[in-house]
Design an enzyme around this catalytic site. Structure first.
Site, PDB file in Angstrom:
ATOM      1  N   SER A 134      -1.229  43.178  61.620  1.00 52.90           N
ATOM      2  CA  SER A 134      -2.266  42.783  62.569  1.00 52.90           C
ATOM      3  C   SER A 134      -1.835  41.557  63.353  1.00 52.90           C
ATOM      4  CB  SER A 134      -3.571  42.482  61.834  1.00 52.90           C
ATOM      5  OG  SER A 134      -4.521  41.892  62.700  1.00 52.90           O
ATOM      6  N   TYR A 147      -9.553  39.129  55.891  1.00 57.41           N
ATOM      7  CA  TYR A 147      -8.757  40.166  56.558  1.00 57.41           C
ATOM      8  C   TYR A 147      -7.395  39.621  56.971  1.00 57.41           C
ATOM      9  CZ  TYR A 147      -7.153  43.246  60.307  1.00 57.41           C
ATOM     10  OH  TYR A 147      -6.384  44.060  61.113  1.00 57.41           O
TER      11      TYR A 147
END
Length: 221
Positions: A134, A147
């Protein structure tokens, strides 16, 4: 190795991104296997693809899935760790359950699958592992600490696997920005969606990696 010679495994097949990847690689690859944690039937076959049951948090389940693929399809040439999740909305001192959930969902699933498939690829002398990273994890994102931390762990794991391997076995990560999925639209209803990345863009990046000798790369898309 050409793409039409590769048997490709894609985890998290019931997710938006993984399902799009399965559609993209079906009829491009030799065979595509998608995995889900729970399946109403044991195996669903269609043309050169199948959906099978596998729990990426259980080593025995992963090993059983690999065994089935080896017996029914052949050697696994590419393994795409797409299973994962996203949560946001809590400061670091809040949302204590999110940390374990994100760690297990994003990192442990990836680690477990890599640990099980690497010996097979090493034995065969060739393989491509692609992990889902990410861009948010590289720069940080407020209210999404759990996250980002879990994806940072995926990035580091990818680099370590690349450093420990070579001779035909590579490990890379794709780092999309915010992915345009129904779940993300629901999580961030007021966000500017003009620069969100589509699953098909991710698929095309992965196709390029599978056909290259890149190793340990963090590839933004």
């Amino acid at each position: 190795m050409k793409l039409n010679e590769m048997n490709v495994v894609i985890t998290g097949a019931n997710g938006t991104v993984a399902s799009e990847l399965i559609s993209f690689f079906t009829n491009r690859a030799a065979f595509v296997v998608g995995t889900v944690r729970q399946l109403s039937e044991n195996v669903e076959n269609e043309n050169n693809s199948a959906i099978i049951e596998m729990d990426p948090l259980e080593h025995y389940s992963i090993g059983s899935a690999i065994g089935w693929i080896n017996d029914e399809v052949g050697n696994i040439h590419a393994w795409l760790n797409i299973v994962g999740g996203f949560t946001m909305g809590n400061h670091v001192e809040e949302g204590h359950d999110d940390w374990n959930y994100m760690y297990n969902t994003n990192f442990m699933t990836t680690l477990n699958c890599c640990q099980k498939i690497l010996p097979k690829m090493k034995h065969g002398g060739w393989g491509r592992i692609i992990n889902m990273g990410s861009q948010s994890a590289t720069r940080g994102m407020p209210l999404a600490g759990a996250y980002c931390a879990s994806k940072t762990a995926v990035h580091t794991l990818t680099k370590i696997i690349a450093l420990e391997n070579g001779g035909g076995v590579t490990c890379n990560a794709v780092l999309p920005g915010i992915i345009d999925t129904p779940a993300n639209r629901k999580q961030m209803p007021g966000a500017d969606q003009t620069n969100w990345v589509s699953p098909i863009q991710i698929a095309k990046q992965i196709e390029g990696i599978l056909l290259s000798d890149q190793n340990g790369a963090m590839i933004h898309c």
